[in-house]
Design a protein around this motif. Sequence first.
Motif, short mmCIF file in Angstrom:
data_model
loop_
_atom_site.label_atom_id
_atom_site.label_comp_id
_atom_site.label_asym_id
_atom_site.label_seq_id
_atom_site.Cartn_x
_atom_site.Cartn_y
_atom_site.Cartn_z
N PRO A 1 9.98 1.81 -5.75
CA PRO A 1 10.31 1.78 -5.68
C PRO A 1 11.15 0.32 -4.49
O PRO A 1 12.10 -0.06 -4.78
N GLU A 2 9.98 -0.01 -3.95
CA GLU A 2 9.82 -1.49 -3.00
C GLU A 2 9.92 -3.08 -3.60
O GLU A 2 10.45 -3.53 -3.48
N LEU A 3 9.57 -3.02 -4.82
CA LEU A 3 9.56 -3.53 -6.11
C LEU A 3 10.46 -4.32 -6.09
O LEU A 3 10.26 -5.87 -6.23
N PRO B 1 0.99 -1.36 -0.04
CA PRO B 1 -0.06 0.02 0.52
C PRO B 1 0.67 1.22 -0.49
O PRO B 1 2.29 1.06 0.25
N CYS B 2 0.77 2.14 -0.35
CA CYS B 2 1.08 3.92 -0.52
C CYS B 2 2.69 3.43 -1.57
O CYS B 2 3.35 3.78 -1.00
N CYS B 3 2.79 2.34 -2.47
CA CYS B 3 4.15 2.07 -3.68
C CYS B 3 4.58 3.07 -3.95
O CYS B 3 5.56 3.41 -4.53
N ASP C 1 -7.66 3.59 -2.59
CA ASP C 1 -7.42 4.06 -0.84
C ASP C 1 -6.75 2.89 -0.47
O ASP C 1 -7.11 1.68 0.14
N ALA C 2 -5.33 2.71 0.61
CA ALA C 2 -4.75 1.93 1.08
C ALA C 2 -5.54 2.03 2.38
O ALA C 2 -5.12 0.87 2.60
N LEU C 3 -6.93 2.78 2.39
CA LEU C 3 -7.82 2.06 3.43
C LEU C 3 -8.58 0.89 3.47
O LEU C 3 -9.17 0.46 4.48
N LEU D 1 -0.36 -0.47 -4.74
CA LEU D 1 -1.41 0.40 -4.42
C LEU D 1 -1.20 1.31 -4.14
O LEU D 1 -0.90 1.82 -3.30
N ASP D 2 -2.19 2.33 -4.81
CA ASP D 2 -1.90 4.22 -4.61
C ASP D 2 -3.32 4.51 -5.04
O ASP D 2 -3.33 4.24 -6.23
N PHE D 3 -3.57 5.49 -4.19
CA PHE D 3 -4.28 6.61 -4.75
C PHE D 3 -4.38 7.72 -5.96
O PHE D 3 -4.72 8.25 -6.40
C1 LIG Z 1 6.16 9.53 0.20
S1 LIG Z 1 4.50 8.80 -0.95
C2 LIG Z 1 6.32 6.52 -0.26
C3 LIG Z 1 6.20 6.19 -2.35
C4 LIG Z 1 6.52 4.76 -2.56
N1 LIG Z 1 6.35 4.30 -1.35
C5 LIG Z 1 8.21 5.51 -1.73
O1 LIG Z 1 8.97 4.99 -0.69
O2 LIG Z 1 8.90 5.93 -3.17
C6 LIG Z 1 3.91 8.23 -0.42
C7 LIG Z 1 3.06 7.52 -1.43
O3 LIG Z 1 1.37 7.57 -0.19
C8 LIG Z 1 0.44 7.69 -1.41
N2 LIG Z 1 -1.28 7.52 -0.80
C9 LIG Z 1 -0.84 8.97 0.61
N3 LIG Z 1 -2.38 8.22 0.98
C10 LIG Z 1 -2.58 6.89 0.31
C11 LIG Z 1 -4.30 6.92 0.51
N4 LIG Z 1 -5.40 7.13 1.28
N5 LIG Z 1 -3.89 5.56 -0.30
C12 LIG Z 1 -3.41 5.12 -0.66
N6 LIG Z 1 -2.52 5.55 -1.66
C13 LIG Z 1 -1.71 6.76 -0.39
C14 LIG Z 1 0.36 8.62 -2.47
O4 LIG Z 1 0.06 8.94 -3.43
C15 LIG Z 1 2.33 9.05 -2.41
O5 LIG Z 1 2.51 7.90 -3.47
#
Ligand SMILES: C[S@@+](CC[C@H](N)C(=O)[O-])C[C@H]1O[C@@H](n2cnc3c(N)ncnc32)[C@H](O)[C@@H]1O
Length: 265
Positions: A58-60, A52-54, A101-103, A75-77
């Motif tokens: 870069p984790e891949l 979640p919040c990918c 949504d990550a929720l 997963l990301d919004f």
């Molecule tokens: C700081 S970035 C980190 C991205 C990645 N994990 C990294 O380490 O580079 C935070 C990510 O969380 C996503 N994000 C924030 N709230 C979210 C939510 N409720 N559902 C899905 N994605 C969310 C943002 O769109 C963003 O891509």
Amino acid sequence: MNEDRSKLLAQTWDEAAEGYDRYFVPRFAPWVATTTTALLTHPLPPGPILVPCCGTFPELPAIAAAHPDREIVGLDFSQGMLARARRRITAHPRARLLHGDALDLYTRWPGTAAAVISVFGLQQLPDPPTALAGWVSALRPGGILSVMYWPDETENDGPFALLDAVIAEALPQSADDRDWHLRLSDAVTTAGAEVERDVPVAHPIIHPDAETFWMVMADGGRLRNLSLSHGETVFAQLRNRFLDQAPTGPWEHMPTARWIVACMA
Ligand SMILES: C[S@@+](CC[C@H](N)C(=O)[O-])C[C@H]1O[C@@H](n2cnc3c(N)ncnc32)[C@H](O)[C@@H]1O
């Protein structure tokens, strides 16, 4: 999450995607590496590995190297972040991306995932302890949670600390819940997992200079929201205060994130 807030935040990330990927992803790579090591020390039950919040994902590469035959779902919004993540998944046939949504992790994968891995997304969610409990509930028995996040205070000295101080001085906020990170461990345990680590993780970061740091934060970081919400005049004043107090030349600091690792009973 409140739909308007969620839309606004996703849009902010759409616009920040290019800058974040170029500037912060390489600098945050050591924290990504630490987070994914949890997959090397545990055998996994069946099921997908969820991220979640990918963001740009870069984790891949490290996840796919540890589990090449596993389905991996980012997963990301933010569509902007996912557009860049798409470039990363082409080399990994078992990986796919979901816009959402990550929720909603638990609703989509109730007790069926092998692992939940996430870097620097949790602190952005409206109620991180509840969100983390939801991520735990997506795990099968034996499943692994490995989550890196920024607490509200990451350093005493350095650009993150100065930015916080300048913003707090100019725009005093209503009493925020600054202690949410202290409740994460209990939230994980209550959701049925055993916490194996709940530790600080610090790495060095170097910025070419304070001006560059300010620009990337305005472009691909949290300042983008501030310029939208408070207008250009306030934003210019904040910038001047920040640069007046910042050192000249390259700026190295050592911010401390937190890492929580747990195993589902
Ligand atoms: C700081 S970035 C980190 C991205 C990645 N994990 C990294 O380490 O580079 C935070 C990510 O969380 C996503 N994000 C924030 N709230 C979210 C939510 N409720 N559902 C899905 N994605 C969310 C943002 O769109 C963003 O891509």
